[in-house]
Write a protein that holds these residues in place. Structure first.
Motif, PDB file in Angstrom:
ATOM      1  N   SER A 123      -4.857   6.988  -3.851  1.00  0.00           N
ATOM      2  CA  SER A 123      -4.970   5.695  -4.533  1.00  0.00           C
ATOM      3  C   SER A 123      -6.003   4.827  -3.818  1.00  0.00           C
ATOM      4  O   SER A 123      -5.805   4.470  -2.652  1.00  0.00           O
ATOM      5  CB  SER A 123      -3.621   4.967  -4.550  1.00  0.00           C
ATOM      6  N   THR A 124      -7.047   4.496  -4.520  1.00  0.00           N
ATOM      7  CA  THR A 124      -8.073   3.612  -3.957  1.00  0.00           C
ATOM      8  C   THR A 124      -7.463   2.261  -3.598  1.00  0.00           C
ATOM      9  O   THR A 124      -7.761   1.699  -2.544  1.00  0.00           O
ATOM     10  CB  THR A 124      -9.229   3.427  -4.959  1.00  0.00           C
ATOM     11  N   THR A 125      -6.596   1.757  -4.450  1.00  0.00           N
ATOM     12  CA  THR A 125      -5.968   0.459  -4.193  1.00  0.00           C
ATOM     13  C   THR A 125      -5.141   0.497  -2.910  1.00  0.00           C
ATOM     14  O   THR A 125      -5.230  -0.413  -2.082  1.00  0.00           O
ATOM     15  CB  THR A 125      -5.083   0.036  -5.385  1.00  0.00           C
ATOM     16  N   ALA A 126      -4.340   1.541  -2.733  1.00  0.00           N
ATOM     17  CA  ALA A 126      -3.526   1.668  -1.517  1.00  0.00           C
ATOM     18  C   ALA A 126      -4.419   1.707  -0.285  1.00  0.00           C
ATOM     19  O   ALA A 126      -4.116   1.080   0.740  1.00  0.00           O
ATOM     20  CB  ALA A 126      -2.650   2.914  -1.589  1.00  0.00           C
ATOM     21  N   ILE A 143       2.484   1.784  -3.405  1.00  0.00           N
ATOM     22  CA  ILE A 143       1.502   2.258  -4.390  1.00  0.00           C
ATOM     23  C   ILE A 143       1.158   3.725  -4.136  1.00  0.00           C
ATOM     24  O   ILE A 143       1.111   4.542  -5.061  1.00  0.00           O
ATOM     25  CB  ILE A 143       0.227   1.379  -4.354  1.00  0.00           C
ATOM     26  N   ALA A 144       0.921   4.063  -2.854  1.00  0.00           N
ATOM     27  CA  ALA A 144       0.545   5.441  -2.518  1.00  0.00           C
ATOM     28  C   ALA A 144       1.675   6.412  -2.865  1.00  0.00           C
ATOM     29  O   ALA A 144       1.422   7.496  -3.412  1.00  0.00           O
ATOM     30  CB  ALA A 144       0.184   5.540  -1.036  1.00  0.00           C
ATOM     31  N   SER A 161       0.831  -1.201   0.000  1.00  0.00           N
ATOM     32  CA  SER A 161       0.000   0.000   0.000  1.00  0.00           C
ATOM     33  C   SER A 161       0.867   1.254   0.000  1.00  0.00           C
ATOM     34  O   SER A 161       0.608   2.194  -0.765  1.00  0.00           O
ATOM     35  CB  SER A 161      -0.916  -0.006   1.232  1.00  0.00           C
ATOM     36  N   ALA A 185       1.730   6.862  -6.567  1.00  0.00           N
ATOM     37  CA  ALA A 185       0.533   7.545  -7.072  1.00  0.00           C
ATOM     38  C   ALA A 185       0.468   9.008  -6.655  1.00  0.00           C
ATOM     39  O   ALA A 185      -0.276   9.786  -7.261  1.00  0.00           O
ATOM     40  CB  ALA A 185      -0.723   6.822  -6.597  1.00  0.00           C
TER      41      ALA A 185
END
Length: 156
Positions: free
Chosen positions: A124-127, A61-62, A58, A65
């Motif tokens: 980031s939604t995924t993070a 990714i964050a 996470s 992003a």
């Protein structure tokens, strides 16, 4: 592998090692009354390994992003606060043998996770979603901590 990725996973590994070293599952812990839903001791290591791995993913990714320095600073602040609160729980519970103090501290750990989920979502939604298993586990761990405090009142 990028420098942020190495750093994030390095921090996760250090947190896992520190948590393991600060957790003494000895006679004191085994002597505590625990709720029926208390997981077996062997489950905690794999659970934390997965959770911290997801948190590192996470963070990576964050960081990637983030669109500007302000967002990167927010990512560092949120994960830094979480790492601090993550590190504080084990010594309070196991080294100082104070589940009551750990129960107060775990509220801050839980809030740091809510802050991560909310703060990362615009970046980031995924993070943000990768933090949800950590939040779920700490929610359950908070209940376990509360039950241990309730079942083992301090007499001194």
């Amino acid at each position: 592998m990028s420098t942020p990725t190495i750093f994030c996973f390095g921090v996760a590994i250090l947190l896992g090692i520190a948590g393991g070293l600060l957790t003494d599952v000895g006679s004191w812990y085994h002597g505590l009354r625990k709720p029926r839903l208390n997981p077996p001791d062997w489950l905690f290591g794999p659970a934390w390994t997965i959770i911290l791995g997801l948190a590192a993913w996470s963070a990576t990714i964050a960081w990637s992003a983030a669109t500007d320095e302000g967002e990167r600073q927010l990512v560092v602040l949120l994960f830094g606060a979480n790492a601090l609160f993550h590190l504080l729980w084990s010594p309070l519970f196991f080294k100082f043998k104070r589940p009551d103090w750990a129960l107060v501290e775990v509220a801050f750990l839980w809030l740091s996770l809510v802050a991560l989920v909310v703060g990362l979502a615009p970046i980031s939604t995924t993070a943000s979603l990768l933090i949800l298993p950590y939040l779920a586990w700490v929610t359950f761990a908070t209940w376990l901590n509360w039950q241990i405090v309730r079942l083992n009142p301090r007499t001194a």
